[in-house]
Design an enzyme around this catalytic site. Structure first.
Site, PDB file in Angstrom:
ATOM      1  N   ILE A 123     -35.232 -53.942 -67.372  1.00 41.61           N
ATOM      2  CA  ILE A 123     -34.400 -54.401 -68.483  1.00 41.61           C
ATOM      3  C   ILE A 123     -34.132 -55.899 -68.345  1.00 41.61           C
ATOM      4  O   ILE A 123     -34.276 -56.664 -69.307  1.00 41.61           O
ATOM      5  CB  ILE A 123     -33.084 -53.583 -68.547  1.00 41.61           C
ATOM      6  CG1 ILE A 123     -33.420 -52.105 -68.785  1.00 41.61           C
ATOM      7  CG2 ILE A 123     -32.165 -54.115 -69.635  1.00 41.61           C
ATOM      8  CD1 ILE A 123     -32.259 -51.151 -68.633  1.00 41.61           C
TER       9      ILE A 123
ATOM     10  N   ASP B 129     -31.609 -61.419 -57.631  1.00 47.78           N
ATOM     11  CA  ASP B 129     -32.120 -60.084 -57.327  1.00 47.78           C
ATOM     12  C   ASP B 129     -32.778 -60.156 -55.952  1.00 47.78           C
ATOM     13  O   ASP B 129     -33.878 -60.677 -55.808  1.00 47.78           O
ATOM     14  CB  ASP B 129     -33.146 -59.636 -58.387  1.00 47.78           C
ATOM     15  CG  ASP B 129     -33.540 -58.162 -58.231  1.00 47.78           C
ATOM     16  OD1 ASP B 129     -33.586 -57.685 -57.082  1.00 47.78           O
ATOM     17  OD2 ASP B 129     -33.812 -57.504 -59.251  1.00 47.78           O
TER      18      ASP B 129
ATOM     19  N   CYS C 165     -24.298 -54.208 -69.652  1.00 47.96           N
ATOM     20  CA  CYS C 165     -24.889 -53.013 -70.274  1.00 47.96           C
ATOM     21  C   CYS C 165     -25.588 -52.204 -69.188  1.00 47.96           C
ATOM     22  O   CYS C 165     -26.546 -51.477 -69.467  1.00 47.96           O
ATOM     23  CB  CYS C 165     -25.891 -53.412 -71.360  1.00 47.96           C
ATOM     24  SG  CYS C 165     -25.102 -54.176 -72.766  1.00 47.96           S
TER      25      CYS C 165
ATOM     26  N   ARG D 227     -23.952 -50.634 -65.624  1.00 50.82           N
ATOM     27  CA  ARG D 227     -23.117 -49.526 -65.186  1.00 50.82           C
ATOM     28  C   ARG D 227     -21.675 -49.964 -65.006  1.00 50.82           C
ATOM     29  O   ARG D 227     -21.413 -51.049 -64.481  1.00 50.82           O
ATOM     30  CB  ARG D 227     -23.597 -48.975 -63.832  1.00 50.82           C
ATOM     31  CG  ARG D 227     -24.629 -47.901 -63.969  1.00 50.82           C
ATOM     32  CD  ARG D 227     -24.069 -46.679 -64.710  1.00 50.82           C
ATOM     33  NE  ARG D 227     -25.100 -45.709 -65.027  1.00 50.82           N
ATOM     34  CZ  ARG D 227     -25.849 -45.713 -66.133  1.00 50.82           C
ATOM     35  NH1 ARG D 227     -25.681 -46.636 -67.064  1.00 50.82           N
ATOM     36  NH2 ARG D 227     -26.745 -44.768 -66.351  1.00 50.82           N
TER      37      ARG D 227
ATOM     38  N   ASP E 167     -20.596 -52.417 -72.375  1.00 53.20           N
ATOM     39  CA  ASP E 167     -21.097 -51.168 -72.947  1.00 53.20           C
ATOM     40  C   ASP E 167     -20.788 -49.986 -72.040  1.00 53.20           C
ATOM     41  O   ASP E 167     -20.832 -48.841 -72.456  1.00 53.20           O
ATOM     42  CB  ASP E 167     -22.624 -51.274 -73.128  1.00 53.20           C
ATOM     43  CG  ASP E 167     -23.220 -50.031 -73.788  1.00 53.20           C
ATOM     44  OD1 ASP E 167     -22.662 -49.580 -74.803  1.00 53.20           O
ATOM     45  OD2 ASP E 167     -24.249 -49.526 -73.289  1.00 53.20           O
TER      46      ASP E 167
ATOM     47  N   GLU F 102     -15.810 -43.041 -68.012  1.00 53.06           N
ATOM     48  CA  GLU F 102     -16.208 -42.841 -69.407  1.00 53.06           C
ATOM     49  C   GLU F 102     -15.833 -41.432 -69.818  1.00 53.06           C
ATOM     50  O   GLU F 102     -16.037 -40.508 -69.028  1.00 53.06           O
ATOM     51  CB  GLU F 102     -17.717 -43.077 -69.566  1.00 53.06           C
ATOM     52  CG  GLU F 102     -18.083 -44.531 -69.280  1.00 53.06           C
ATOM     53  CD  GLU F 102     -19.569 -44.838 -69.474  1.00 53.06           C
ATOM     54  OE1 GLU F 102     -20.308 -43.954 -69.943  1.00 53.06           O
ATOM     55  OE2 GLU F 102     -19.971 -45.967 -69.168  1.00 53.06           O
TER      56      GLU F 102
ATOM     57  N   HIS G 196     -21.026 -47.022 -74.560  1.00 50.79           N
ATOM     58  CA  HIS G 196     -22.271 -46.677 -73.848  1.00 50.79           C
ATOM     59  C   HIS G 196     -23.404 -46.388 -74.841  1.00 50.79           C
ATOM     60  O   HIS G 196     -23.947 -45.273 -74.884  1.00 50.79           O
ATOM     61  CB  HIS G 196     -22.050 -45.490 -72.912  1.00 50.79           C
ATOM     62  CG  HIS G 196     -23.065 -45.421 -71.805  1.00 50.79           C
ATOM     63  ND1 HIS G 196     -22.763 -44.926 -70.556  1.00 50.79           N
ATOM     64  CD2 HIS G 196     -24.372 -45.772 -71.742  1.00 50.79           C
ATOM     65  CE1 HIS G 196     -23.844 -44.971 -69.791  1.00 50.79           C
ATOM     66  NE2 HIS G 196     -24.838 -45.496 -70.497  1.00 50.79           N
ATOM     67  N   LEU G 197     -23.745 -47.418 -75.612  1.00 52.32           N
ATOM     68  CA  LEU G 197     -24.762 -47.258 -76.659  1.00 52.32           C
ATOM     69  C   LEU G 197     -26.102 -47.889 -76.304  1.00 52.32           C
ATOM     70  O   LEU G 197     -27.008 -47.909 -77.128  1.00 52.32           O
ATOM     71  CB  LEU G 197     -24.250 -47.894 -77.972  1.00 52.32           C
ATOM     72  CG  LEU G 197     -23.055 -47.227 -78.639  1.00 52.32           C
ATOM     73  CD1 LEU G 197     -22.674 -47.975 -79.916  1.00 52.32           C
ATOM     74  CD2 LEU G 197     -23.379 -45.773 -78.964  1.00 52.32           C
ATOM     75  N   GLY G 198     -26.205 -48.425 -75.074  1.00 56.41           N
ATOM     76  CA  GLY G 198     -27.423 -49.160 -74.695  1.00 56.41           C
ATOM     77  C   GLY G 198     -28.713 -48.409 -74.984  1.00 56.41           C
ATOM     78  O   GLY G 198     -29.701 -49.005 -75.423  1.00 56.41           O
ATOM     79  N   ALA G 199     -28.715 -47.109 -74.745  1.00 52.50           N
ATOM     80  CA  ALA G 199     -29.956 -46.339 -74.911  1.00 52.50           C
ATOM     81  C   ALA G 199     -30.012 -45.642 -76.263  1.00 52.50           C
ATOM     82  O   ALA G 199     -30.942 -44.893 -76.536  1.00 52.50           O
ATOM     83  CB  ALA G 199     -30.062 -45.295 -73.804  1.00 52.50           C
TER      84      ALA G 199
END
Ligand SMILES: NC(=O)C1=CN([C@@H]2O[C@H](COP(=O)(O)OP(=O)(O)OC[C@H]3O[C@@H](n4cnc5c(N)ncnc54)[C@H](O)[C@@H]3O)[C@@H](O)[C@H]2O)C=CC1
Ligand SMILES: O=C(O)C(=O)COP(=O)(O)O
Length: 527
Positions: A150, A169, A228, A230, A254, A259, A279-282
């Site tokens: 992502i 990272d 977006c 966790r 998000d 939750e 939580h609409l990312g997917a």
């Protein structure tokens, strides 16, 4: 027919795939205690982020073979507990990548241009053009935390919008970051220099509250944070406080530590400084079709006895590897089972020696198969490819792998040596014509026999009459001998006798065999 429980909302295309092979029960929003009550009935469970699969639930899930997460994050599943129970956990690593990346970009722009507040104002009848003066992302610095699937897609789009890219990272190479066009930096520098920060990391012990009060204090007061990935990666109380104090300018979230987000969360009280989505990312049509197909197909395959392509708890055992190695894995399981029974008692050490062409293959799969065979007497059907390694580790079995490409008696062969409380035994096996298993040595005595269900192995002195005596003894117990072979290194020295039997050996016969003069040891084996 196997039974599948679908406990979160899944696209119909997934249900249709599952229905080809199973009875599918869609039960959304069940309380945890109800899930614990009904889960023992099910062979498979399909979920999204709404279901917590706890240790308590897994412990009673005696029929469960697979948990399919129609999405990426498996932090709502107790994966170690599933692994111990031998339940494979699969996800859809790429099905919603684009959806999540686009949501993060939408959040970044919404936050910059006050879209949600301006929309609300316009819909309420106002025409307010002064309160919503935004900022541009062009030429601003975007810090990407987590440059995986992502994060990389966000990077490409942000680059096209003229943003400068930093990335943190620790598991990504400079080369990969260069390809994406990101400067790889440490977290501290990213936090201090970014105008926007977007998080694309999993929730782990290391990332829990990675963004906390101390971190917010280092940010530019004009900085904006997007999550977006966790909940739990951000300390929400500290973020609310930092936004109130002006330590950063805004946040778009998000995902949340709990939750659904609590009704009285301070995050709901921050006006235009914050954008919240549930939580609409997917949640795009495309992503939901992708993940439903991806995961339903894997559940179907596992229920049909086939391997899963994206198992998160069988590392390294990819389906193409398993498929290619299948005959060798069967060999490894058979030899593991055999050497475990010869060793008897507790085994503390297993040497797995891959010989000939086998030396050049994926040893992890062969080791796992050997362990599965070794543990199958103790654990029966409870041991499988998912939990064999962990079960062996918990039993204190030390495993050593060796490779010897120079052994060329057969194209490829496998030698297992087990040491335990009752001594040490070894077996070797190979494939005949790429498929048929042959046991080619026992305790280093050369033989050549196919494995059969019931077998008798003896270690004896090579002398006239001994074979006849064993034959008549078995006959007197009404046991039919299918085949017999003797392996010896020198004439009239030590030898091994292997008998394939049509019937299981009755109780007490071993003691009689041991009384035969010249017999040193005897073992019955059921494969
Ligand atoms: N909001 C939503 O609906 C969605 C959220 N997600 C979440 O997005 C996250 C990222 O997903 P993907 O990009 O598909 O995963 P990925 O596995 O491709 O990338 C994650 C990256 O994070 C890096 N990483 C791991 N630990 C780190 C640490 N301590 N510090 C910095 N980097 C670290 C890894 O090296 C990897 O490159 C996951 O948590 C996933 O659950 C995914 C899809 C939808
Ligand atoms: O795939 C992920 O990690 C997600 O967070 C998506 O969650 P969801 O399937 O929409 O509940």
């Amino acid at each position: 027919m196997p039974k599948v429980l679908v406990s979160d909302s899944i696209d119909q295309v997934g249900i249709d795939i599952l229905s080809q092979v199973a009875q599918v029960d869609v039960k959304i929003g069940l309380p945890p205690e109800e899930l614990v009550r009904i889960i023992p009935e099910y062979d498979a469970l399909m979920i999204r982020s709404g279901t917590r699969v706890t240790q308590e639930m897994i412990e009673v899930a005696d029929n469960l073979k697979i948990i399919g997460r129609a999405g990426v994050g498996v932090d709502n599943v107790d994966v170690p507990a599933a692994t111990r129970k031998g339940i494979v956990v699969v996800n859809s690593p790429e099905g919603n990548t684009i959806a999540a990346a686009e949501h993060a970009l939408a959040m970044m722009l919404s936050l910059s241009r006050y879209i949600p507040d301006a929309n609300q104002s316009a819909k309420s009848g106002k025409w307010d053009r002064k309160s919503f003066i935004g900022v541009e992302v062009y030429k601003k610095t975007l810090g990407i935390v987590g440059l995986g699937k992502i994060g990389s897609h966000v990077a490409a789009a942000a680059k096209a919008m003229g943003m400068r890219l930093l990335a943190y990272d620790p598991f990504i190479s400079q080369e990969r970051a260069d390809q994406i066009g990101c400067r790889l930096v440490d977290l501290d520098l990213l936090i201090r220099e970014s105008d926007y920060m977007t998080l694309h990391i999993p929730k782990t012990k290391e990332t829990y509250h990675l963004f906390n009060g101390e971190v917010f204090a280092k940010m530019k007061p004009t900085a904006r944070l997007i999550n977006c990935a966790r909940g739990g990666v951000i300390d929400e109380a500290a973020l609310a406080e930092a936004l109130r104090n002006g330590q950063l300018a805004g946040a778009a979230l998000d995902v949340f530590e709990n939750e659904p987000l609590e009704a009285d969360s301070p995050l709901r009280e921050l006006g235009s400084k914050i954008v919240l989505t549930p939580h609409l990312g997917a949640s795009t049509e495309e992503a939901q079709v992708n993940v439903a197909i991806d995961v339903a197909e894997q559940i179907r395959d596992v229920l049909l006895g086939l391997p899963a392509r994206s198992a998160v708890n069988i590392p390294g055992l990819y389906p193409d590897v398993l498929e290619k190695l299948k005959p060798y894995l069967q060999l490894a399981e058979t030899l593991g089972n055999l050497v475990g029974q010869l060793a008897g008692g507790r085994v503390d050490f297993l040497d797995v020696r891959l010989q000939g062409e086998l030396a050049g293959t994926n040893s992890q799969a062969v080791v796992v198969a050997s362990l599965k065979g070794l543990l199958s007497q103790a654990l029966r059907e409870r041991v499988n490819y998912v939990n064999a390694s962990i079960e062996a580790k918990e039993r204190g079995i030390r495993v050593i792998e060796t490779r010897d490409a120079s052994v060329t008696d057969y194209t490829g062969s496998l030698h297992l040596e087990a040491k335990g409380t009752l001594g040490s035994h070894s077996v070797t096996g190979a494939l005949l014509g790429d498929q048929e298993i042959r046991i080619t040595s026992v305790d280093d005595f050369p033989i050549n026999v196919p494995p059969t269900r019931y077998m008798l192995f003896t270690l004896h002195r090579d002398m006239p009459g001994i074979i006849g005596k064993i034959g008549s003894l078995l006959g007197s117990f009404n046991v039919n001998i299918a085949s017999m072979q003797v392996g010896r290194k020198i004439v009239r020295g030590e030898a091994v006798m292997v008998l394939s039997l049509d019937d299981p050996l009755p109780e007490g016969i071993l003691a009689e065999i041991m009384k035969v003069s010249g017999i040193r040891d005897a073992y019955t084996v059921t494969l």
